[in-house]
Design a protein around this motif. Structure first.
Motif, PDB file in Angstrom:
ATOM      1  N   GLY A 128       0.797  -1.212   0.205  1.00 59.55           N
ATOM      2  CA  GLY A 128       0.014   0.125   0.094  1.00 59.55           C
ATOM      3  C   GLY A 128       0.910   1.283  -0.030  1.00 59.55           C
ATOM      4  O   GLY A 128       0.414   2.314  -0.607  1.00 59.55           O
ATOM      5  N   THR A 129       2.021   1.335   0.788  1.00 60.82           N
ATOM      6  CA  THR A 129       2.859   2.263   0.828  1.00 60.82           C
ATOM      7  C   THR A 129       3.507   2.668  -0.523  1.00 60.82           C
ATOM      8  O   THR A 129       3.593   3.825  -1.067  1.00 60.82           O
TER       9      THR A 129
ATOM     10  N   LEU B  62       1.111   4.338  -2.766  1.00 63.41           N
ATOM     11  CA  LEU B  62       0.712   5.868  -2.757  1.00 63.41           C
ATOM     12  C   LEU B  62       1.946   6.536  -3.240  1.00 63.41           C
ATOM     13  O   LEU B  62       1.927   7.539  -3.902  1.00 63.41           O
TER      14      LEU B  62
ATOM     15  N   PHE C 156      -2.394   6.136   9.489  1.00 63.47           N
ATOM     16  CA  PHE C 156      -1.089   5.370   9.576  1.00 63.47           C
ATOM     17  C   PHE C 156       0.006   6.311   8.833  1.00 63.47           C
ATOM     18  O   PHE C 156      -0.241   6.963   7.792  1.00 63.47           O
TER      19      PHE C 156
ATOM     20  N   ALA D 289       2.171   5.770   6.854  1.00 67.71           N
ATOM     21  CA  ALA D 289       2.699   5.795   5.346  1.00 67.71           C
ATOM     22  C   ALA D 289       1.888   6.934   4.647  1.00 67.71           C
ATOM     23  O   ALA D 289       2.668   7.126   3.698  1.00 67.71           O
TER      24      ALA D 289
ATOM     25  N   ASP E  59      -6.505   7.106  -0.173  1.00 73.98           N
ATOM     26  CA  ASP E  59      -5.805   6.064   0.410  1.00 73.98           C
ATOM     27  C   ASP E  59      -6.769   5.158   0.959  1.00 73.98           C
ATOM     28  O   ASP E  59      -7.420   5.431   1.962  1.00 73.98           O
TER      29      ASP E  59
ATOM     30  N   ALA F 123      -6.266   2.013   1.794  1.00 69.51           N
ATOM     31  CA  ALA F 123      -5.770   0.983   2.378  1.00 69.51           C
ATOM     32  C   ALA F 123      -6.454  -0.057   3.418  1.00 69.51           C
ATOM     33  O   ALA F 123      -6.526  -1.056   3.516  1.00 69.51           O
ATOM     34  N   GLN F 124      -7.534   0.901   4.262  1.00 71.75           N
ATOM     35  CA  GLN F 124      -8.508   0.108   5.239  1.00 71.75           C
ATOM     36  C   GLN F 124      -9.990   0.128   4.440  1.00 71.75           C
ATOM     37  O   GLN F 124     -10.713  -0.638   5.124  1.00 71.75           O
TER      38      GLN F 124
ATOM     39  N   LYS G  81      -5.450  -6.322   6.745  1.00 73.02           N
ATOM     40  CA  LYS G  81      -6.509  -5.540   5.786  1.00 73.02           C
ATOM     41  C   LYS G  81      -7.508  -6.251   5.644  1.00 73.02           C
ATOM     42  O   LYS G  81      -7.573  -7.536   5.264  1.00 73.02           O
TER      43      LYS G  81
END
Ligand SMILES: *Cc1c(COP(=O)(O)O)cnc(C)c1O
Length: 376
Positions: free
Chosen positions: A58-59, A62, A84, A86, A162, A164-165, A193
């Motif tokens: 995920g980082t 981005l 988070f 990141a 973002d 990610a979640q 996740k």
């Protein structure tokens, strides 16, 4: 009881996972094997996006998204301090400046009302160029993309989601990462996740063909027509074929798991609503959370301590996401922020905590958790 139980899911689909991994061992294309393309097609169809590009985390998703906009020194990118690390790390790593904007106290997501003032301040005072916004769908609830999009268009800024979640969440009938929510969306397949692989992984989504081509190049060292033709500097950002094979097995049951998460959250909210002094999460109308976390607010820091230790004594694990907002982290001390700059983020960080959350949390366990609150 576990905070996140990955073993029950694995037991359910273990034969399919083994079959998919075996196929990779048999064909031996560990990098960019056929599962990668299949996964990307299925992810794009699920999210409702023109293009899905798998990547290493995920980082890195981005990072590659910001690189697609050539973000670098002198640029300002606006984001939430309550996320988070990141999310803001990638901005700083590229030499650009993260500019934090406080959150909405109900959704914990960036407050669109505060964006314009932040951009005006940067224009007036900093000498930096406002370039874009990274909005975070914290705990699985989408940010307010209608208002963020309107603001961004007016100011000539890009919007990155973002997610990610929030993979699996919904916003006004669209899925998180749908091409119409933001210019680019990024998600993570970190094991914990909502959709996780068995290592690091991520994906980038966009409806913009030009950006997609550029990000495909950035993912493999800025390659041109082949990998020994380097037309820009990029990253080693590919997803492993084995992780794609695992995700394909997990995607089969993912929609059902998102439903199960609604049930788990439903039991929690129904029970916790009747308890005074805590605030269970509240999902805005027309949205569905992916329930990466079920996070509640205690009255204050002491109350959180008491509740967490009561739960711990009953064998129930909890966690704090996030105890220190990013503007107060040592890594960002060069930005010159102080305590008091983002009061809502600071207040939430001082009293938030999260309950066990996964699709297979038994009804009796959820009820037992609610009972501990009732008795404390
Ligand atoms: C997990 C997470 C990331 C980073 O994803 P990785 O796959 O761990 O690199 C970025 N932003 C948010 C909000 C996250 O929760």
């Amino acid at each position: 009881m576990q905070f996140i139980d990955l073993a029950t899911q694995q037991k359910r689909i273990r034969p399919k996972i083994e079959e998919n991994i075996k196929a990779v061992l048999d064909h031996g294309r560990y990098i960019m094997g056929p599962e990668i393309n299949e996964l990307e097609t299925r992810l794009a169809a699920y999210a409702g996006t023109g293009r899905a590009i798998s990547c290493s985390s995920g980082t890195d998703a981005l990072l590659i998204a910001l690189m697609a906009y050539d973000v670098g020194p002198g640029d300002a990118v606006f984001t939430s301090p309550f996320t988070f690390v990141a999310t803001a790390e990638v901005i700083g790593v590229l030499g650009a400046t993260p500019v934090f904007v406080d959150i909405d106290p109900v959704t914990f997501n960036i407050d669109p009302e505060k964006l314009q003032e932040a951009v005006d301040d940067v224009r007036r005072e900093s000498g930096l160029t406002p370039r874009g916004v990274i909005a975070v769908d914290l705990f699985g609830i989408p940010a307010d993309y209608d208002r963020i999009g309107t603001f961004a268009k007016k100011n000539g800024l890009f919007v990155i989601e973002d997610a990610a979640q929030s993979f699996g969440a919904e916003y006004y009938g669209k899925k998180a990462c749908a091409g119409s929510l933001a210019d680019i969306a990024c998600t993570s397949f970190f094991p914990a996740k909502p959709l996780g692989c068995y290592g690091d992984g991520g994906a980038i989504f966009t409806d913009n063909g030009e950006l997609a081509e550029k990000m495909v190049s950035l993912r493999v060292h800025g390659m041109g027509s082949n990998k020994y033709d380097n037309i820009r500097l990029g990253a080693n950002g590919r997803m492993d074929t084995i992780q794609a094979a695992i995700l394909l097995a997990k995607l089969d049951i993912f929609p059902e798991e998102i439903e199960l998460r609604q049930e788990v959250a439903g039991t929690y909210t129904e029970g916790l609503m009747q308890i005074t002094g805590i605030r269970p999460p509240s999902v805005p109308e027309q949205m569905t959370s992916a329930w990466a976390q079920y996070s509640i607010l205690a009255k204050d820091w002491n109350h959180r301590e008491t509740l967490q230790s009561g739960l711990k004594d009953a064998g129930i694990p909890t966690a704090i996401y996030y105890p220190i907002p990013l503007h107060l982290q040592t890594a960002f001390s060069n930005l010159g922020y102080r305590e008091g700059d983002f009061p809502i983020s600071e207040d939430c960080a001082s009293r938030i905590f999260s309950l066990p959350m996964h699709p297979y949390l038994a009804k009796q366990d959820r009820e037992r958790i609610v009972d501990v609150f009732r008795d404390s």
